[in-house]
Each structure stands twice: as C-alpha cells, then as structure tokens.
Design a protein around this motif. Structure first.
Motif, PDB file in Angstrom:
ATOM      1  N   PRO A 267       0.546  -9.207 -18.526  1.00  0.00           N
ATOM      2  CA  PRO A 267      -0.784  -8.618 -18.571  1.00  0.00           C
ATOM      3  C   PRO A 267      -1.683  -9.277 -17.518  1.00  0.00           C
ATOM      4  CG  PRO A 267      -0.426 -10.048 -20.486  1.00  0.00           C
ATOM      5  CD  PRO A 267       0.827 -10.092 -19.660  1.00  0.00           C
ATOM      6  N   VAL A 268      -2.708  -8.567 -17.093  1.00  0.00           N
ATOM      7  CA  VAL A 268      -3.664  -9.152 -16.144  1.00  0.00           C
ATOM      8  C   VAL A 268      -4.975  -9.453 -16.857  1.00  0.00           C
ATOM      9  CG1 VAL A 268      -2.695  -8.004 -14.113  1.00  0.00           C
ATOM     10  CG2 VAL A 268      -4.536  -6.899 -15.378  1.00  0.00           C
ATOM     11  N   ARG A 269      -5.668 -10.460 -16.361  1.00  0.00           N
ATOM     12  CA  ARG A 269      -6.992 -10.782 -16.883  1.00  0.00           C
ATOM     13  C   ARG A 269      -8.078 -10.282 -15.959  1.00  0.00           C
ATOM     14  NH1 ARG A 269      -7.185 -16.147 -20.233  1.00  0.00           N
ATOM     15  NH2 ARG A 269      -5.095 -16.135 -21.110  1.00  0.00           N
ATOM     16  N   LYS A 270      -7.694 -10.002 -14.722  1.00  0.00           N
ATOM     17  CA  LYS A 270      -8.636  -9.457 -13.752  1.00  0.00           C
ATOM     18  C   LYS A 270      -7.944  -8.317 -13.020  1.00  0.00           C
ATOM     19  CE  LYS A 270     -11.278 -13.669 -12.930  1.00  0.00           C
ATOM     20  NZ  LYS A 270     -11.465 -14.819 -12.041  1.00  0.00           N
ATOM     21  N   PRO A 271      -8.721  -7.384 -12.483  1.00  0.00           N
ATOM     22  CA  PRO A 271      -8.081  -6.269 -11.765  1.00  0.00           C
ATOM     23  C   PRO A 271      -7.246  -6.777 -10.597  1.00  0.00           C
ATOM     24  CG  PRO A 271     -10.454  -5.899 -12.016  1.00  0.00           C
ATOM     25  CD  PRO A 271     -10.186  -7.295 -12.478  1.00  0.00           C
ATOM     26  N   ILE A 272      -6.228  -6.008 -10.263  1.00  0.00           N
ATOM     27  CA  ILE A 272      -5.465  -6.297  -9.053  1.00  0.00           C
ATOM     28  C   ILE A 272      -6.219  -5.642  -7.896  1.00  0.00           C
ATOM     29  CG2 ILE A 272      -3.307  -5.878  -7.813  1.00  0.00           C
ATOM     30  CD1 ILE A 272      -1.933  -5.660 -10.582  1.00  0.00           C
ATOM     31  N   ARG A 273      -6.583  -6.446  -6.920  1.00  0.00           N
ATOM     32  CA  ARG A 273      -7.255  -5.900  -5.741  1.00  0.00           C
ATOM     33  C   ARG A 273      -6.400  -6.181  -4.522  1.00  0.00           C
ATOM     34  NH1 ARG A 273     -11.976  -8.042  -8.213  1.00  0.00           N
ATOM     35  NH2 ARG A 273     -13.209  -6.331  -9.083  1.00  0.00           N
ATOM     36  N   ALA A 274      -6.084  -5.133  -3.805  1.00  0.00           N
ATOM     37  CA  ALA A 274      -5.228  -5.308  -2.637  1.00  0.00           C
ATOM     38  C   ALA A 274      -5.813  -4.579  -1.443  1.00  0.00           C
ATOM     39  CB  ALA A 274      -3.826  -4.780  -2.923  1.00  0.00           C
ATOM     40  N   LYS A 275      -5.592  -5.179  -0.295  1.00  0.00           N
ATOM     41  CA  LYS A 275      -6.059  -4.611   0.959  1.00  0.00           C
ATOM     42  C   LYS A 275      -4.953  -4.870   1.968  1.00  0.00           C
ATOM     43  CE  LYS A 275     -10.578  -4.431   3.105  1.00  0.00           C
ATOM     44  NZ  LYS A 275     -11.875  -5.083   3.243  1.00  0.00           N
ATOM     45  N   VAL A 276      -4.366  -3.797   2.465  1.00  0.00           N
ATOM     46  CA  VAL A 276      -3.266  -4.000   3.412  1.00  0.00           C
ATOM     47  C   VAL A 276      -3.443  -3.125   4.645  1.00  0.00           C
ATOM     48  CG1 VAL A 276      -1.576  -4.656   1.650  1.00  0.00           C
ATOM     49  CG2 VAL A 276      -1.772  -2.261   2.330  1.00  0.00           C
ATOM     50  N   HIS A 277      -2.790  -3.563   5.685  1.00  0.00           N
ATOM     51  CA  HIS A 277      -2.758  -2.794   6.924  1.00  0.00           C
ATOM     52  C   HIS A 277      -1.302  -2.459   7.223  1.00  0.00           C
ATOM     53  CE1 HIS A 277      -4.071  -1.447  10.891  1.00  0.00           C
ATOM     54  NE2 HIS A 277      -3.013  -2.054  11.381  1.00  0.00           N
ATOM     55  N   LEU A 278      -1.040  -1.189   7.450  1.00  0.00           N
ATOM     56  CA  LEU A 278       0.314  -0.763   7.792  1.00  0.00           C
ATOM     57  C   LEU A 278       0.379  -0.490   9.285  1.00  0.00           C
ATOM     58  CD1 LEU A 278       0.941   1.945   5.016  1.00  0.00           C
ATOM     59  CD2 LEU A 278       1.194  -0.532   4.847  1.00  0.00           C
ATOM     60  N   ALA A 279       1.384  -1.046   9.938  1.00  0.00           N
ATOM     61  CA  ALA A 279       1.547  -0.795  11.369  1.00  0.00           C
ATOM     62  C   ALA A 279       3.001  -0.463  11.645  1.00  0.00           C
ATOM     63  CB  ALA A 279       1.120  -2.026  12.161  1.00  0.00           C
ATOM     64  N   ARG A 280       3.211   0.522  12.446  1.00  0.00           N
ATOM     65  CA  ARG A 280       4.577   0.872  12.826  1.00  0.00           C
ATOM     66  C   ARG A 280       5.122  -0.137  13.825  1.00  0.00           C
ATOM     67  NH1 ARG A 280       5.765   7.156  14.022  1.00  0.00           N
ATOM     68  NH2 ARG A 280       4.283   8.129  12.598  1.00  0.00           N
ATOM     69  N   TRP A 281       6.358  -0.533  13.573  1.00  0.00           N
ATOM     70  CA  TRP A 281       7.084  -1.370  14.528  1.00  0.00           C
ATOM     71  C   TRP A 281       8.387  -0.643  14.795  1.00  0.00           C
ATOM     72  CZ3 TRP A 281       7.571  -7.377  13.765  1.00  0.00           C
ATOM     73  CH2 TRP A 281       6.315  -7.973  13.975  1.00  0.00           C
ATOM     74  N   GLY A 282       8.409   0.223  15.743  1.00  0.00           N
ATOM     75  CA  GLY A 282       9.603   1.044  15.936  1.00  0.00           C
ATOM     76  C   GLY A 282       9.833   1.884  14.699  1.00  0.00           C
ATOM     77  N   THR A 283      10.997   1.694  14.081  1.00  0.00           N
ATOM     78  CA  THR A 283      11.276   2.439  12.852  1.00  0.00           C
ATOM     79  C   THR A 283      10.913   1.608  11.614  1.00  0.00           C
ATOM     80  OG1 THR A 283      13.551   1.621  12.887  1.00  0.00           O
ATOM     81  CG2 THR A 283      13.145   3.774  13.878  1.00  0.00           C
ATOM     82  N   SER A 284      10.388   0.405  11.845  1.00  0.00           N
ATOM     83  CA  SER A 284       9.986  -0.461  10.734  1.00  0.00           C
ATOM     84  C   SER A 284       8.475  -0.372  10.532  1.00  0.00           C
ATOM     85  CB  SER A 284      10.355  -1.912  11.031  1.00  0.00           C
ATOM     86  OG  SER A 284      11.712  -2.018  11.365  1.00  0.00           O
ATOM     87  N   VAL A 285       8.048  -0.908   9.414  1.00  0.00           N
ATOM     88  CA  VAL A 285       6.615  -0.941   9.136  1.00  0.00           C
ATOM     89  C   VAL A 285       6.223  -2.357   8.780  1.00  0.00           C
ATOM     90  CG1 VAL A 285       4.751  -0.099   7.663  1.00  0.00           C
ATOM     91  CG2 VAL A 285       6.636   1.428   8.268  1.00  0.00           C
ATOM     92  N   LYS A 286       5.213  -2.865   9.471  1.00  0.00           N
ATOM     93  CA  LYS A 286       4.724  -4.186   9.143  1.00  0.00           C
ATOM     94  C   LYS A 286       3.540  -4.031   8.198  1.00  0.00           C
ATOM     95  CE  LYS A 286       3.815  -8.651  10.958  1.00  0.00           C
ATOM     96  NZ  LYS A 286       2.685  -9.284  11.582  1.00  0.00           N
ATOM     97  N   VAL A 287       3.590  -4.747   7.110  1.00  0.00           N
ATOM     98  CA  VAL A 287       2.521  -4.684   6.109  1.00  0.00           C
ATOM     99  C   VAL A 287       1.859  -6.050   6.036  1.00  0.00           C
ATOM    100  CG1 VAL A 287       1.932  -4.128   3.726  1.00  0.00           C
ATOM    101  CG2 VAL A 287       3.938  -3.072   4.770  1.00  0.00           C
TER     102      VAL A 287
END
Ligand code: ZN
Ligand code: ZN
Length: 178
Positions: A35-55
């Motif tokens: 269980p969580v006691r606080k909200p999950i907060r996420a901030k990510v940037h997705l970038a293409r690396w050829g056929t891969s994705v950097k997160v």
C-alpha cells in the motif's frame, strides 16, 4: 489515472522526445505488492535511441512496508531517479555484446519494440527501491518469541536467550577455542 494513457506507441514519440508525468493517487501501480501512504508522482522523458527508448526522470511516493522483525507497518519514502534503456526484444543478442560497455548507471529493460509501458517502468523502479530486509528502524527489537510483545513498545518478563544474537555463536566459538 488511466493506465492505458501510459502505454505509449514507439511511433508516437517525436524526434525531440516526449514528456510524461502522472499522479497515481491510490498507488494502483504497486497495489498488489504494497500500500502507499502518499500518491505516486512520476515525471519522465522518453527519447528515441535508434530502435530503443531511453527513459529518464523521477518517481516519488511513500510506501507502507511491514517490518520483518516487529511486523508493524512503517513508512518508507521512495525518491528514485529513473534511468532506463528499453531495448526491443529483437536486439537481445546484439545487446549481450554491448552490455560489456560500461552502462552502470543505466538499467536495461526489454520491450516489444512497439509500446512503451511507462506505468510498468515506473512500477519496477519503485519495487527496486524496496530493500530485501525491511526494518522499521535499524535497531528494531522485534517481537518477544515467547509472549509476542512488541519489544519496541514494552518490555516483558520472559527469560530471553541470546541465541538470536549474531554474536552468540561467535561467543561460543571463542569460548571453545580456549
Ligand atoms: Zn520493527
Ligand atoms: Zn515476552
């Protein structure tokens, strides 16, 4: 939070990358584990690396973990940097060679090459932050093995053997070697 919105098509990631941020107020992402006691907060940037994705990005929340010794739930803050490379499954063999290059700061996860599951990436980072041994505090006294009293809160009158102590066996060894 709608998890489907966090499944992002590889082809929808523009050349300049894509910012994704979300709040999971009730901790649905990790509900099956903690269980969580606080909200999950996420901030990510997705970038293409050829056929891969950097997160790259960050996730914050506070989990409620059960203490291994006293069984009480305790708050466990999570503040993790996200630094993950999603490799398409087809490139696994190529990756094996490349993995020898120093990528210490980068976790590699595989994906189907089509859909970036941001929710799964974030979930995994949260779960990785949880230590193997979960203690409410380093010196948690745990429960009395005889009466079950939480020894952090009360002492009891049970006679306690010291066999639980990691030093007990050491003491024995020292004695017998004399
Ligand atoms: Zn404890
Ligand atoms: Zn006791």
């Amino acid at each position: 939070m709608v998890r489907d919105e966090l499944k992002i098509k590889f082809e929808d990631i523009p050349p300049e990358g894509l910012d994704v941020s979300f709040e999971d107020r009730h901790g649905d992402l990790v509900r099956d584990c903690f269980p969580v006691r606080k909200p999950i907060r996420a901030k990510v940037h997705l970038a293409r690396w050829g056929t891969s994705v950097k997160v790259t990005g960050r996730v914050e929340t506070e989990l409620s973990l059960p203490c291994d010794r006293c069984l009480e739930e305790f708050p466990f803050p999570v503040e993790e940097e996200i630094n993950v490379l999603l490799e398409p499954v087809a490139s696994v063999s190529r990756l094996k060679e490349e993995v020898c290059l120093s990528r210490d700061d980068l976790d590699v996860i595989f994906f189907d090459g089509e859909t970036v599951e941001v929710d799964e990436v974030v979930r995994e980072q949260i779960l990785l932050a949880v230590p193997m041994r979960q203690l409410c505090k380093e010196d948690c006294k745990g429960l009395c093995p005889q009466c079950g009293e939480n020894l952090n809160l009360k002492t009891c009158d049970c006679k306690r053997e010291v066999k639980d102590s990691p030093f007990a066996i050491l003491k024995k060894l020292v004695v017998s070697s004399r």
